[in-house]
Structures are given as C-alpha cells and as structure tokens.
Scaffold this motif. Structure first.
Motif, PDB file in Angstrom:
ATOM      1  N   ASP A  58       2.416   3.203  13.802  1.00 20.68           N
ATOM      2  CA  ASP A  58       3.083   4.407  13.283  1.00 20.68           C
ATOM      3  C   ASP A  58       4.589   4.198  13.098  1.00 20.68           C
ATOM      4  O   ASP A  58       5.237   4.949  12.364  1.00 20.68           O
ATOM      5  N   ASP A  59       5.129   3.207  13.781  1.00 23.97           N
ATOM      6  CA  ASP A  59       6.572   2.955  13.703  1.00 23.97           C
ATOM      7  C   ASP A  59       6.932   1.826  12.742  1.00 23.97           C
ATOM      8  O   ASP A  59       8.100   1.705  12.345  1.00 23.97           O
ATOM      9  N   TYR A  60       5.974   0.981  12.406  1.00 24.39           N
ATOM     10  CA  TYR A  60       6.260  -0.102  11.455  1.00 24.39           C
ATOM     11  C   TYR A  60       6.439   0.475  10.051  1.00 24.39           C
ATOM     12  O   TYR A  60       5.778   1.442   9.681  1.00 24.39           O
ATOM     13  N   ARG A  61       7.313  -0.128   9.281  1.00 19.96           N
ATOM     14  CA  ARG A  61       7.627   0.343   7.932  1.00 19.96           C
ATOM     15  C   ARG A  61       7.413  -0.742   6.886  1.00 19.96           C
ATOM     16  O   ARG A  61       8.076  -0.760   5.857  1.00 19.96           O
ATOM     17  N   ASN A  62       6.487  -1.656   7.156  1.00 22.26           N
ATOM     18  CA  ASN A  62       6.158  -2.693   6.166  1.00 22.26           C
ATOM     19  C   ASN A  62       5.324  -2.103   5.027  1.00 22.26           C
ATOM     20  O   ASN A  62       4.717  -1.044   5.175  1.00 22.26           O
ATOM     21  N   THR A  63       5.279  -2.824   3.922  1.00 18.61           N
ATOM     22  CA  THR A  63       4.428  -2.419   2.801  1.00 18.61           C
ATOM     23  C   THR A  63       2.976  -2.766   3.113  1.00 18.61           C
ATOM     24  O   THR A  63       2.688  -3.675   3.897  1.00 18.61           O
ATOM     25  N   ARG A  64       2.082  -2.074   2.425  1.00 17.11           N
ATOM     26  CA  ARG A  64       0.659  -2.406   2.589  1.00 17.11           C
ATOM     27  C   ARG A  64       0.347  -3.762   1.973  1.00 17.11           C
ATOM     28  O   ARG A  64      -0.607  -4.435   2.378  1.00 17.11           O
ATOM     29  N   LEU A  65       1.156  -4.190   1.019  1.00 18.53           N
ATOM     30  CA  LEU A  65       0.941  -5.507   0.398  1.00 18.53           C
ATOM     31  C   LEU A  65       0.845  -6.606   1.443  1.00 18.53           C
ATOM     32  O   LEU A  65      -0.013  -7.492   1.344  1.00 18.53           O
ATOM     33  N   VAL A  66       1.711  -6.571   2.449  1.00 18.01           N
ATOM     34  CA  VAL A  66       1.774  -7.687   3.398  1.00 18.01           C
ATOM     35  C   VAL A  66       0.784  -7.545   4.549  1.00 18.01           C
ATOM     36  O   VAL A  66       0.510  -8.528   5.244  1.00 18.01           O
ATOM     37  N   GLN A 120       3.601   5.755  -5.292  1.00 15.20           N
ATOM     38  CA  GLN A 120       3.178   5.000  -4.117  1.00 15.20           C
ATOM     39  C   GLN A 120       3.354   5.868  -2.875  1.00 15.20           C
ATOM     40  O   GLN A 120       4.336   6.611  -2.776  1.00 15.20           O
ATOM     41  N   PRO A 121       2.430   5.781  -1.904  1.00 21.63           N
ATOM     42  CA  PRO A 121       2.676   6.466  -0.639  1.00 21.63           C
ATOM     43  C   PRO A 121       3.853   5.811   0.085  1.00 21.63           C
ATOM     44  O   PRO A 121       4.266   4.695  -0.245  1.00 21.63           O
ATOM     45  N   GLY A 122       4.404   6.492   1.070  1.00 20.64           N
ATOM     46  CA  GLY A 122       5.541   5.964   1.798  1.00 20.64           C
ATOM     47  C   GLY A 122       5.169   4.785   2.682  1.00 20.64           C
ATOM     48  O   GLY A 122       4.001   4.509   2.938  1.00 20.64           O
ATOM     49  N   ARG A 123       6.208   4.118   3.163  1.00 14.27           N
ATOM     50  CA  ARG A 123       5.997   2.960   4.023  1.00 14.27           C
ATOM     51  C   ARG A 123       5.482   3.348   5.412  1.00 14.27           C
ATOM     52  O   ARG A 123       5.201   2.467   6.211  1.00 14.27           O
ATOM     53  N   ASP A 124       5.380   4.637   5.682  1.00 11.90           N
ATOM     54  CA  ASP A 124       4.800   5.061   6.956  1.00 11.90           C
ATOM     55  C   ASP A 124       3.291   5.280   6.842  1.00 11.90           C
ATOM     56  O   ASP A 124       2.646   5.699   7.797  1.00 11.90           O
ATOM     57  N   THR A 125       2.727   4.981   5.675  1.00 10.30           N
ATOM     58  CA  THR A 125       1.290   5.105   5.455  1.00 10.30           C
ATOM     59  C   THR A 125       0.676   3.715   5.379  1.00 10.30           C
ATOM     60  O   THR A 125       0.977   2.955   4.460  1.00 10.30           O
ATOM     61  N   HIS A 126      -0.155   3.395   6.346  1.00  9.89           N
ATOM     62  CA  HIS A 126      -0.700   2.044   6.431  1.00  9.89           C
ATOM     63  C   HIS A 126      -2.210   2.023   6.228  1.00  9.89           C
ATOM     64  O   HIS A 126      -2.871   3.060   6.290  1.00  9.89           O
ATOM     65  N   THR A 127      -2.743   0.831   6.014  1.00 11.69           N
ATOM     66  CA  THR A 127      -4.188   0.649   5.945  1.00 11.69           C
ATOM     67  C   THR A 127      -4.728   0.473   7.366  1.00 11.69           C
ATOM     68  O   THR A 127      -3.969   0.363   8.338  1.00 11.69           O
ATOM     69  N   GLU A 128      -6.046   0.399   7.459  1.00 13.74           N
ATOM     70  CA  GLU A 128      -6.679   0.201   8.767  1.00 13.74           C
ATOM     71  C   GLU A 128      -6.463  -1.212   9.300  1.00 13.74           C
ATOM     72  O   GLU A 128      -6.860  -1.498  10.434  1.00 13.74           O
ATOM     73  N   HIS A 129      -5.823  -2.072   8.500  1.00 12.76           N
ATOM     74  CA  HIS A 129      -5.667  -3.473   8.898  1.00 12.76           C
ATOM     75  C   HIS A 129      -4.439  -3.721   9.775  1.00 12.76           C
ATOM     76  O   HIS A 129      -4.358  -4.754  10.445  1.00 12.76           O
ATOM     77  N   LEU A 130      -3.480  -2.808   9.774  1.00  6.09           N
ATOM     78  CA  LEU A 130      -2.241  -3.076  10.508  1.00  6.09           C
ATOM     79  C   LEU A 130      -2.431  -3.011  12.023  1.00  6.09           C
ATOM     80  O   LEU A 130      -1.910  -3.858  12.754  1.00  6.09           O
ATOM     81  N   ALA A 131      -3.164  -2.021  12.499  1.00  4.37           N
ATOM     82  CA  ALA A 131      -3.303  -1.853  13.951  1.00  4.37           C
ATOM     83  C   ALA A 131      -3.917  -3.090  14.626  1.00  4.37           C
ATOM     84  O   ALA A 131      -3.354  -3.588  15.622  1.00  4.37           O
ATOM     85  N   PRO A 132      -5.045  -3.638  14.123  1.00  3.85           N
ATOM     86  CA  PRO A 132      -5.566  -4.842  14.777  1.00  3.85           C
ATOM     87  C   PRO A 132      -4.645  -6.049  14.641  1.00  3.85           C
ATOM     88  O   PRO A 132      -4.597  -6.901  15.531  1.00  3.85           O
ATOM     89  N   LEU A 133      -3.901  -6.128  13.541  1.00  5.01           N
ATOM     90  CA  LEU A 133      -2.928  -7.226  13.398  1.00  5.01           C
ATOM     91  C   LEU A 133      -1.884  -7.143  14.493  1.00  5.01           C
ATOM     92  O   LEU A 133      -1.572  -8.141  15.152  1.00  5.01           O
TER      93      LEU A 133
END
Length: 263
Positions: A90-98, A233-246
């Motif tokens: 919830d605090d990371y601000r990376n793009t979904r691309l990465v 584009q959604p904001g950088r505070d919106t992530h996919t389900e892949h970020l948490a396990p990473l």
C-alpha cells in the motif's frame, strides 16, 4: 529545461522539498521492484553471458535506487533500507509495468527496453537540473542506462526478427506491456512546480521523445505492432496482485533479522 542558476537543498521551499521527496521515492520504487524481477533470472537466463548481463543490469538499477533514496534522506527522508524493506504494497509507488511477473525472455527484454528508454531520457534531461545534487546523480546514472538501452534494444530486434515463435512471443509481450508503459510518465503531486523551477525534467517532453524512439525501434525496425493503449491510467497507489508476494519474498530476510547491522 532551464540550466541556471544552480540551487541547493537548503534553498528549496517546503512544498518543493515534499514534492521532490515523493518523486525520488517513486523513481526508487520502480528501480527496486524491476531489479528484483530481473534478479529472478539469475541462474535461469538463456545463456551464461545474459545471466551475468541481466544480473549486472539489476545491480545498476538498485544502485540508481540507492542514489535517489540517499538524496531523499538528505532532504529529510527515511533511511534507504527502511524505505526498501519495511514498507508494504500500500505504500509502494512503483508502476504496474515493473511489478508484473518476469514472464519469458521476450517479456523481460521488451519490458526492460521500454523502461530503460524512459529512464535514460529522463536522466539525460535531469543532468541539466537547476538542483545541483539531482544533476550530479543523473550524470552518474545516465551512462549506465544508455548501455542498458543498447543491450535490450538489440535483444528486442533479434527476437522480433528471429523465428516465428520468437516473433510471436515478442509481440505478445508488447501487447501486454504497452498499456502499462504510459504510467511511467505520470507526474507526482507538485511535480509541475518543480518542472517550472527547472528542478525536474519536463515529463511531457520526455514522454514525447520516448514515444518517438520506441515506436521507431519497435515498429519501423523490428516489425512489431503497437496495441491500443488506455487514455487514462490508475494512480501509482493501485497495484496488481503480484506486488504483495514479490515484497514478501524480497523483504523476508530483513524482516526475519530486524536488528541486523551488516548485510
């Protein structure tokens, strides 16, 4: 972008400082997450030389993240290790691309090419920042980033013009990644003021140069087809389900040994 006069950290206004802290964190988050994805190829790349090359690229990206976070720390930000290892999705601000899974080799090379080109152009412009500390770290990082672009551009071309299977995989990667790429050029809160002061590059101009360069390479030189991209584009505070396990994997050692002083 204005080149003079040069300003120091003590001359930044409080709003400028807060906006710059956010921008440096955003830049570092992209680097940290992409470096982790690239590190997942260690021992699994198609050939030994590429195993080493991609590991080196991952180290370079982590080094750039260290530069951004160290500069942020001088402006009042947190310790770089705290930022990297003690924040949740919830605090990371990376793009979904990465944060998307590494996929196959074509997926990794197309993503790296899109990202590297954006970063190289941004860094090149940032070398002319009126904020001297940012101009200095941009000058350090841009040479490495231009090498990354050369390396991944050759791979994308080789795969796109190789066998029917490699062309299919490269096109599939571009089709999946292209809708996410524009998020790299989302401004952060207060970025317009920093751009007007010549502290940050003009993101619109960087985006235009990026679009021109990657289109010529992907379409004209490599024969690929650009898919349609969403207009918003959604904001950088919106992530996919892949970020948490990473993050769970990346932060596991730090969280198991919170009192460790030597890494």
């Amino acid at each position: 972008m204005t080149t003079t006069p040069s300003i120091s950290g003590t001359e930044l206004t409080d709003p400028q400082t807060q906006a710059l802290l956010l921008k440096l964190t955003v830049l570092a988050d992209d680097e940290i997450i992409l470096a982790h994805r690239n590190g997942e190829w260690t021992g699994h790349a198609p050939i030994l030389e590429e195993d080493i090359a991609l590991a080196n690229i991952a180290q370079d990206e982590l080094g750039h993240a260290g530069l951004y976070l160290s500069l942020a720390q001088t402006l009042g930000g947190s310790d770089p290790d705290q930022v990297a290892f003690w924040r949740g999705p919830d605090d990371y601000r990376n793009t979904r691309l990465v944060e998307l899974p590494k996929g196959d080799w074509a997926f990794t090379m197309v993503r790296q090419f899109l990202y590297d080109t954006a970063e190289a152009l941004w860094l090149e412009a940032a070398t002319r920042s009126t904020y001297a500390p940012l101009a200095e770290i941009a000058a350090k990082a841009v040479r490495e980033e231009k090498f990354h672009v050369q390396h991944t551009a050759l791979w994308v071309e080789r795969l796109a013009l190789g066998t029917p299977e490699s062309e299919r995989r490269t096109q599939a990667a571009l089709t999946e990644l292209w809708p996410h790429a524009a998020q790299l050029f989302q401004p952060v809160k207060g970025e317009d003021e920093l751009t007007a002061a010549g502290i940050l590059p003009d993101l619109t101009a960087v985006h235009a140069r990026w679009t021109d360069l990657v289109t010529r390479h992907l379409v004209d030189k490599s024969g690929l087809t650009l898919p349609d991209a969403p207009t918003t584009q959604p904001g950088r505070d919106t992530h996919t389900e892949h970020l948490a396990p990473l993050l769970e994997e990346m932060q596991s050692v730090a969280r198991q040994h919170p009192d460790a002083e030597v890494w």
